[in-house]
Design a protein around this motif. Structure first.
Motif, PDB file in Angstrom:
ATOM      1  N   SER A 176      -8.916   5.187  -5.410  1.00 59.87           N
ATOM      2  CA  SER A 176      -9.401   4.591  -4.165  1.00 59.87           C
ATOM      3  C   SER A 176     -10.693   3.805  -4.342  1.00 59.87           C
ATOM      4  O   SER A 176     -10.877   2.758  -3.715  1.00 59.87           O
ATOM      5  CB  SER A 176      -9.588   5.687  -3.102  1.00 59.87           C
ATOM      6  N   ALA A 182      -8.369   3.035   1.660  1.00 59.12           N
ATOM      7  CA  ALA A 182      -7.631   1.793   1.439  1.00 59.12           C
ATOM      8  C   ALA A 182      -7.162   1.186   2.750  1.00 59.12           C
ATOM      9  O   ALA A 182      -7.275  -0.031   2.953  1.00 59.12           O
ATOM     10  CB  ALA A 182      -6.443   2.058   0.518  1.00 59.12           C
ATOM     11  N   ILE A 215      -2.028   0.608  -4.870  1.00 62.57           N
ATOM     12  CA  ILE A 215      -1.620  -0.680  -4.307  1.00 62.57           C
ATOM     13  C   ILE A 215      -0.902  -1.507  -5.356  1.00 62.57           C
ATOM     14  O   ILE A 215      -1.058  -1.287  -6.565  1.00 62.57           O
ATOM     15  CB  ILE A 215      -2.815  -1.497  -3.750  1.00 62.57           C
ATOM     16  N   TYR A 237     -11.943  -3.743  -5.774  1.00 69.26           N
ATOM     17  CA  TYR A 237     -11.047  -4.884  -5.970  1.00 69.26           C
ATOM     18  C   TYR A 237     -10.901  -5.697  -4.688  1.00 69.26           C
ATOM     19  O   TYR A 237     -11.011  -6.936  -4.705  1.00 69.26           O
ATOM     20  CB  TYR A 237      -9.676  -4.394  -6.438  1.00 69.26           C
ATOM     21  N   ILE A 254      -9.828   0.492  -5.829  1.00 71.83           N
ATOM     22  CA  ILE A 254      -9.158  -0.334  -4.823  1.00 71.83           C
ATOM     23  C   ILE A 254     -10.184  -0.965  -3.888  1.00 71.83           C
ATOM     24  O   ILE A 254     -10.097  -2.151  -3.557  1.00 71.83           O
ATOM     25  CB  ILE A 254      -8.125   0.502  -4.054  1.00 71.83           C
ATOM     26  N   SER A 294       0.513   5.193   0.366  1.00 68.80           N
ATOM     27  CA  SER A 294      -0.578   6.055   0.793  1.00 68.80           C
ATOM     28  C   SER A 294      -0.131   7.109   1.794  1.00 68.80           C
ATOM     29  O   SER A 294       1.052   7.234   2.136  1.00 68.80           O
ATOM     30  CB  SER A 294      -1.700   5.189   1.391  1.00 68.80           C
ATOM     31  N   LEU A 329      -2.728  -1.160  -8.977  1.00 71.14           N
ATOM     32  CA  LEU A 329      -4.034  -0.524  -9.079  1.00 71.14           C
ATOM     33  C   LEU A 329      -4.014   0.835  -8.385  1.00 71.14           C
ATOM     34  O   LEU A 329      -3.454   0.976  -7.291  1.00 71.14           O
ATOM     35  CB  LEU A 329      -5.089  -1.421  -8.422  1.00 71.14           C
ATOM     36  N   ASP A 385      -0.575  -5.610  -5.623  1.00 73.60           N
ATOM     37  CA  ASP A 385      -0.930  -6.896  -5.033  1.00 73.60           C
ATOM     38  C   ASP A 385      -0.134  -7.987  -5.731  1.00 73.60           C
ATOM     39  O   ASP A 385      -0.341  -8.251  -6.922  1.00 73.60           O
ATOM     40  CB  ASP A 385      -2.429  -7.158  -5.187  1.00 73.60           C
ATOM     41  N   LEU A 389       0.845  -1.190   0.000  1.00 74.13           N
ATOM     42  CA  LEU A 389       0.000   0.000   0.000  1.00 74.13           C
ATOM     43  C   LEU A 389       0.876   1.234   0.000  1.00 74.13           C
ATOM     44  O   LEU A 389       1.763   1.386   0.846  1.00 74.13           O
ATOM     45  CB  LEU A 389      -0.906   0.011   1.234  1.00 74.13           C
TER      46      LEU A 389
END
Length: 234
Positions: free
Chosen positions: A90, A34, A74, A96, A93, A25, A87, A76, A23
């Motif tokens: 927000s 998130a 993010i 997802y 995210i 952020s 991705l 993943d 993450l």
């Protein structure tokens, strides 16, 4: 061990745990969507603080992940088909992570789309309008002699709170009994409007009943409390 070295962002913000979701952020109203969601679902993740004050979102490494230069984003390592997925945005995210875990999204198709519409409402209206109130009331815009922009956004923020007030009448959460990503998308923004932006009086927040009760319920959730402080500011 998962190899994320092909993603340029990991050169500036190395992954100590590349097998975990990464993450990128800052605890802003958009960023905490998130982090709150990740805390709620309990998915292991590694957080990297992105200093927007130092323009870190405009570095080549960050832009390689989000060309729009905004947080959160993010990465993943265990995305669809077991392949890494990068991705940004927000709202995307939240969708997802809800689909990935089967949490905080109704299984019923009709209620799923109803939930998504409220997430889009936040993305298209709550976020942009509340953010403009913050700019013209608290930040540089407060010095503008022309107060018409402030009035325009205050009036619109008040109207949007009215929409939420009506929706929440007789409901604990946006979708009724079910706490969903619709709530997660809005909690930080409403909190910010009356807290950090100090605009409660401007938007007549005190005249509302259902929105304050909803916000109090949301802020009482342990995962929300944790998510609001992630990543910790240096």
């Amino acid at each position: 061990m998962t190899d994320l070295s092909s993603f340029p962002i990991t050169r500036r913000w190395p992954a100590a745990h590349p097998d975990r979701l990464q993450l990128y952020s800052l605890p802003t109203p958009n960023g905490v969507k998130a982090s709150i969601m990740l805390e709620e679902i309990g998915l292991p993740y590694e957080v990297h603080l992105i200093d927007i004050g130092a323009n870190e979102t405009w570095t080549p490494e960050y832009l390689s992940l989000n060309p729009n230069g905004k947080i959160p984003a993010i990465l993943d390592p265990d995305g669809p088909g077991g392949k890494p997925l990068a991705l940004f945005e927000s709202g995307a995210i939240l969708l997802y992570l809800a689909d990935k875990t089967g949490k905080f999204m109704p299984a019923d198709v009709a209620r799923r789309y109803e939930t998504i519409q409220w997430v889009f409402f936040q993305m298209a209206a709550i976020g942009p309008m509340f953010g403009q109130v913050g700019f013209f009331h608290k930040f540089a815009g407060r010095e503008y002699e022309d107060k018409r922009p402030l009035k325009r956004y205050v009036d619109e923020a008040r109207r949007l709170l009215g929409v939420l007030e009506t929706r929440l009448e007789g409901r604990d959460w946006i979708m009724g009994d079910d706490y969903t990503i619709a709530d997660i998308s809005m909690l930080g923004w409403v909190r910010n409007l009356i807290g950090f932006y100090d605009a409660g009086a401007l938007v007549d927040y005190g005249s509302l009943r259902h929105v304050p009760a909803w916000l109090e319920r949301g802020l009482a959730r342990p995962a929300v409390q944790r998510g609001l402080t992630i990543p910790a500011r240096g």
